[in-house]
Design a protein around this motif. Sequence first.
Motif: not given
Length: 490
Positions: A264-277
Amino acid sequence: MNQPLDHTALEIRQAPHNIEIEQQLLGLILVNNEAFYRVSDFLKTDHFFIEPHRRIYDLITKLIRSGKVATPSTVKTFLPADQPLADLAPVEYLTRLAANATTIINAEDYGRNLFDLAMRRELITIGEDLVNESYDATPDMTPRAQIEGVERRLYGLAEGGAASQGFVTFSDALTASVEMADAAFHRAGALSGIATHLTDLDRLMGGLQRSDLVVLAGRPAMGKTSLVTNIGFAVARAYRAGLENGVNKTLDGGIVGFFSLEMSAEQLATRILAEQSGISSSLIRRGAFEEHQFQDLVGAATAMQTLPFFIDQTGGISIGALAARARRLKRQKGLDLLIVDYLQLLSGSGKPGASRVNEITEITTGLKALAKELEVPIIALSQLSRQVENRDDKRPQLADLRESGSIEQDADVVLFVYREEYYLQARKPPEGSQEFFEWEAKMEACHGVAEVIVAKQRHGPTGTVKLQFEAELTRFGNLAPEHGTAVSYE
């Protein structure tokens, strides 16, 4: 009481056109060839309504582009004297065109007017075709297929016919090639394509090239979705646009479209958020972090909100629907990189009796055609067959691409993701044994290291690039220079 018959309503409507403007523009160009350069970028031969004007404009174009002067005298040489134009001899018709010429200031306005009229005629044709096809539809022609066909034609029309421009001269192709080399020379990093910001991979590939279909494959848990997410985000983060020769263009990075057919878009965003944060995605999902980490999370999310990164999370869509949505995204927002995760979750046109192999062939052929049409690189993820697990050396090979040889055939670049660490973990020997110490040494050497194997590259070398991989953050990065890059030329 019967109403009187309205004869005006029964008149056959003519397609939009303006013969007078066509005549004045042609006359203007014949008097002053400089006017041609004001319209030649967008006005083509078939934008003229009547056939004689198309012939005259075609001759003018050929003469001027061959370095010659286009005048009534030079053009008439190539028109048969025994074939009148509007009931006049060719030389007389050309002379009248020149005599009625207006000022060169009007050239572009006249050209735009003719271009708009031609677009209206094409819209009418598309509409008529849609009506006729809807009335005469065969059982195997679905409404969805008709909609996708009309969207494809409308996209081509919106882009000025770029998707169906026909033959181009070798001279034009050479000019484009030199311009690409010049852009690479002046671009940071000297890349001809879009930078992935993975230094060694960019050095080997020259970046992601326009119109290329890049297939990124790997077994489960190798990190292929993480890698393509990292690349997509890096491209969107580097996006910078500006004017180049008076036209608004992407100068660095790019606008990214991501078809996430599995997550889902939410799961994808969570991955990117983990990488950046720097906070693992498992902690983000559970909310198990400290106050200062939450502030980092909010800061990273705020910084990412304006990025040109668009996600379509529809599962199981057809290649036709994907193409239609990609065209729409480019038309409405722009598009520089398209990502499909993953190829085997797409469906074909659904023709009765079609095998899965034929369906995959249709999908890969469609993706390659779409990359050329939109003039953007497409990265499509792909699964590998289980035969990889049966070998001692589990590094993927081209023969491991699942379900169809068309994947290898249609792809311009084939990349494999491989992590030795994943397989070594499953073969841990008893602690204290000699094998354990050897295993421990191997684990230490490959810990946090992933390999990207460039198994095929149509326009460059093959080889292996080593990257850093942080599993908790699903983040790929550049390794220290001592790890090196192994490159072999085909």
